[in-house]
Design an enzyme around this catalytic site. Structure first.
Site, PDB file in Angstrom:
ATOM      1  N   CYS A 129       0.835  -1.205   0.000  1.00 46.66           N
ATOM      2  CA  CYS A 129       0.000   0.000   0.000  1.00 46.66           C
ATOM      3  C   CYS A 129       0.868   1.253   0.000  1.00 46.66           C
ATOM      4  O   CYS A 129       0.597   2.217  -0.728  1.00 46.66           O
ATOM      5  CB  CYS A 129      -0.948  -0.003   1.202  1.00 46.66           C
ATOM      6  SG  CYS A 129      -0.142  -0.072   2.828  1.00 46.66           S
ATOM      7  N   SER A 160      -6.812  -0.501  10.572  1.00 44.42           N
ATOM      8  CA  SER A 160      -6.915  -0.932   9.177  1.00 44.42           C
ATOM      9  C   SER A 160      -5.905  -2.017   8.834  1.00 44.42           C
ATOM     10  O   SER A 160      -5.899  -2.531   7.713  1.00 44.42           O
ATOM     11  CB  SER A 160      -6.710   0.262   8.235  1.00 44.42           C
ATOM     12  OG  SER A 160      -5.362   0.684   8.246  1.00 44.42           O
ATOM     13  N   ARG A 166       0.047  -7.294   9.351  1.00 50.14           N
ATOM     14  CA  ARG A 166       0.988  -7.330  10.478  1.00 50.14           C
ATOM     15  C   ARG A 166       2.043  -8.417  10.305  1.00 50.14           C
ATOM     16  O   ARG A 166       3.194  -8.259  10.717  1.00 50.14           O
ATOM     17  CB  ARG A 166       0.210  -7.521  11.785  1.00 50.14           C
ATOM     18  CG  ARG A 166      -0.682  -6.334  12.118  1.00 50.14           C
ATOM     19  CD  ARG A 166      -1.606  -6.586  13.304  1.00 50.14           C
ATOM     20  NE  ARG A 166      -2.528  -5.480  13.471  1.00 50.14           N
ATOM     21  CZ  ARG A 166      -2.283  -4.377  14.176  1.00 50.14           C
ATOM     22  NH1 ARG A 166      -1.111  -4.254  14.781  1.00 50.14           N
ATOM     23  NH2 ARG A 166      -3.170  -3.413  14.277  1.00 50.14           N
TER      24      ARG A 166
END
Length: 309
Positions: A129, A160, A166
């Site tokens: 992203c 988010s 993660r």
């Protein structure tokens, strides 16, 4: 017009947002299956309610589904580690793969930079992203003045970031750093991600630093502003947060880049970005999901256009 059938592996935040985005926006793609491993996931439950075939048995469940035979493109929104196995299985079945993990098995694709050059690859990688938000800016500077060093800092709301995001933190920094060079054109790249736990959650913010050769500051600003407009064409919430900052670094005070072992003169270009999500699944603050799934959708639609009938 017959739509190209696609499947999505990963029923978390990214996969669910992508599913809803395709169903609402795409005129050429049709979601045939959503794949997960948790039968109680919100994504699988939502997909079932919307009439999409689902399985909670991962890639094996997808291959066993009757819908699999007609699926031509598969999105992977899981993790870099899982994607390596998924890709082996999908390639064996002749499926085209759009990888939303940082696995980087296939070539990097950032739509406004190189979106037309990798469409025949069997696996394309959407970087991260942060990469989708910032690499266009590094490229915009580099097409005016050679970028010696590009550094990006992506700050996203902790809410988010699901388990897959993660689990991929290390891969995020490595993949984004490499793509800053390979796609953005910088000689050296560095990426940092911050998961911000603030309440209420903050929108995605990105800071881009470029140290480049001397050039016309006006030309650099115009190049950046033009690139922002290109990204906005498929991510409406993408915008400059403030005016582009350009600082001259002279011989009297060169800037040391420890990672490169030398000092530089030229221009330091600083760009502050904000990405507001379209709220297809998560709220507006999740711009990190929106820019990733929007880039993947745009790329898959281009691939679908080139598939034989």
């Amino acid at each position: 017009m017959t739509k190209t059938k696609v499947a999505i592996i990963g029923s978390g935040n990214i996969g669910t947002d992508l599913m809803i985005k395709i169903m609402r926006l795409s005129k050429t793609l049709e979601v045939s299956a959503l794949v997960g491993i948790d039968p109680r996931s919100d994504g699988l439950e939502r997909a079932a309610r919307m009439g999409v075939a689902v399985t909670d048995n991962g890639i094996d469940g997808l291959v066993a589904m009757p819908e699999f035979a007609d699926i031509r493109i598969v999105f992977d929104a899981t993790s870099a580690a899982a994607h390596r196995h998924h890709d082996e299985v999908l390639q064996a079945h002749g499926k085209r793969v759009v990888d939303l993990t940082p696995a980087a098995i296939g070539p990097y694709v950032v739509p406004p930079v190189n979106g037309e050059s990798c469409l025949d690859a069997t696996n394309v990688n959407m970087v991260t992203c942060g990469g989708q938000a910032t690499i266009p800016i590094v490229h915009a500077v580099n097409r005016v003045a050679k970028v010696h060093y590009g550094e990006i800092v992506a700050s996203i709301a902790s809410k988010s970031a699901g388990p897959g995001t993660r689990a991929n933190i290390d891969e995020f920094t490595e993949t984004t750093s490499q793509a800053i060079c390979d796609i953005g054109g910088a000689t050296r790249g560095k990426a940092i991600i911050v998961l911000n736990p603030a309440e209420p959650p903050l929108m995605m913010r990105d800071t881009v630093y470029c140290l480049c050769e001397p050039a016309d500051p006006g030309a650099i600003r115009r190049s950046i502003e033009g690139m922002v407009a290109e990204v906005q064409a498929y991510v409406p919430g993408y915008r400059l947060k403030q005016a582009v900052q350009i600082e001259s670094i002279g011989d009297n005070q060169p800037l040391l880049i420890p990672e490169m072992g030398q000092s530089f003169t030229g221009l330091k270009v600083t760009v502050f970005l904000e990405v507001e999500g379209a709220a297809h699944y998560l709220p507006e603050y999740a711009g990190n999901l929106d820019i990733m799934t929007s880039a993947a959708l745009k790329t898959a639609e281009k691939i679908a256009e080139r598939l034989p009938a």
